[in-house]
Write an enzyme that holds these catalytic residues in place. Sequence first.
Site, mmCIF file in Angstrom:
data_model
loop_
_atom_site.group_PDB
_atom_site.id
_atom_site.type_symbol
_atom_site.label_atom_id
_atom_site.label_comp_id
_atom_site.label_asym_id
_atom_site.label_seq_id
_atom_site.Cartn_x
_atom_site.Cartn_y
_atom_site.Cartn_z
ATOM 1 N N GLY A 72 0.793 -1.224 0.000
ATOM 2 C CA GLY A 72 0.000 0.000 0.000
ATOM 3 C C GLY A 72 0.821 1.268 0.000
ATOM 4 O O GLY A 72 0.629 2.162 -0.839
ATOM 5 N N ASN A 73 1.749 1.387 0.936
ATOM 6 C CA ASN A 73 2.625 2.560 0.951
ATOM 7 C C ASN A 73 3.537 2.560 -0.268
ATOM 8 O O ASN A 73 3.884 3.612 -0.816
ATOM 9 C CB ASN A 73 3.457 2.593 2.228
ATOM 10 N N GLU A 211 5.691 -6.569 10.044
ATOM 11 C CA GLU A 211 5.453 -6.919 8.652
ATOM 12 C C GLU A 211 6.188 -8.190 8.244
ATOM 13 O O GLU A 211 7.388 -8.349 8.492
ATOM 14 C CB GLU A 211 5.883 -5.752 7.747
ATOM 15 N N CYS A 220 2.425 0.445 7.393
ATOM 16 C CA CYS A 220 2.113 -0.557 6.376
ATOM 17 C C CYS A 220 0.757 -0.197 5.784
ATOM 18 O O CYS A 220 -0.262 -0.226 6.494
ATOM 19 C CB CYS A 220 2.087 -1.956 6.983
#
Length: 276
Positions: A72-73, A211, A220
Site C-alpha cells: 500500500g505505501n 510486517e 504498512c
Amino acid sequence: MKFWKLHGAGNDFIAVDGETYIIDDYSEFAKNVCHRHFGIGADGILVYKKTDDADAQMVYYNSDGSIAKMCGNGIRCFAKFIYDNKLVDKTEFKVKTLDGIKNISIDVKNNKIENIKVNMGKANFDPKAVPVNTEKDIFINEKIEIDGVSINISSILIGVPHSVVFVDKIDKEFILNYGPEIEKLDIFPQKTNVNFVKVIDENNIKVFTWERGCGYTLACGTGICSSVVIANYLELVSDKVNVESEGGKLFIEVTEDTIYMNGPAVKICEGLLEVK
C-alpha cells in the site's frame, strides 16, 4: 544504476526504472540494496516495467528478497516515482500488480503532488484465500494462545495476508515479542502481517505493524487498510477513518465495494547505485 529513495508514512523504498536497467534476479537485488549497512537501506524495492494491461506495472520485493503481491505505501511511492519521472503523463492512471490492476488518482497543486488516492479493491474474508488453516467461514475475533497469553485475532486478505490484534495501549515491547510469534504460527501457511490496533474513537485509530518479510515497520499501507476494514466490520469505527502510525498518517474510506487509501509519498533522495 539511477535510483530514487522514497517513503510513505515512514515505510521506505528504493525505486528504479526496470526498462532502462535490466535486473536478472530481483530477489537478490532486493536483499542487497535494502541492507541498511551494505546497501542503500529500505523496506523493499519498487521496479517500473511496461505492460499492455495498464499504464505501468509495479514489481515489488520485500527487503528479505521475498516477492509480495501488493504494498500500500509502496504503490503510492511508485505512483510518485513514475509521475515525477514522466513515465506516465496523467494524474489518473492504472498500475498493474500481482494483486490486480489498481486505479490511482493524484492530487497535484503547483506542480507538486499533495495526495495520492489508491483504489485498493475489496477485502477478502475467506480463510482459504488469506490463507488461514481453519474450518470456520471467517476468521474474525478468534482466540489464540502464545506462551500462555490469550490473544484475540482477526485475519483477512488485502493483497497480502493480514492479521489484526486490538490492544488497549500501544506497547512496543509487546509488538516486538508477539509480532514475530504470530507471523509464523502454523495456522498461517504463508505467514501473516500482524497489525496491533488501538481504537481512539469512531474516526481515529492507531496502527503499529510487524510486517511479514520486513519485521517492525513504521507503517504498512495494506495493514492500515486491513485494520480499518476489520474495525469497521466489528462496528468499532465508521467508514471514514484517520489512521496514525509511527511514521505518519493515512485516511481510509471503506465502501461496500472497495477500500480507498489516501496519503502522501515523499522523495528522500536520488543517486547512483554501483551494481556488482
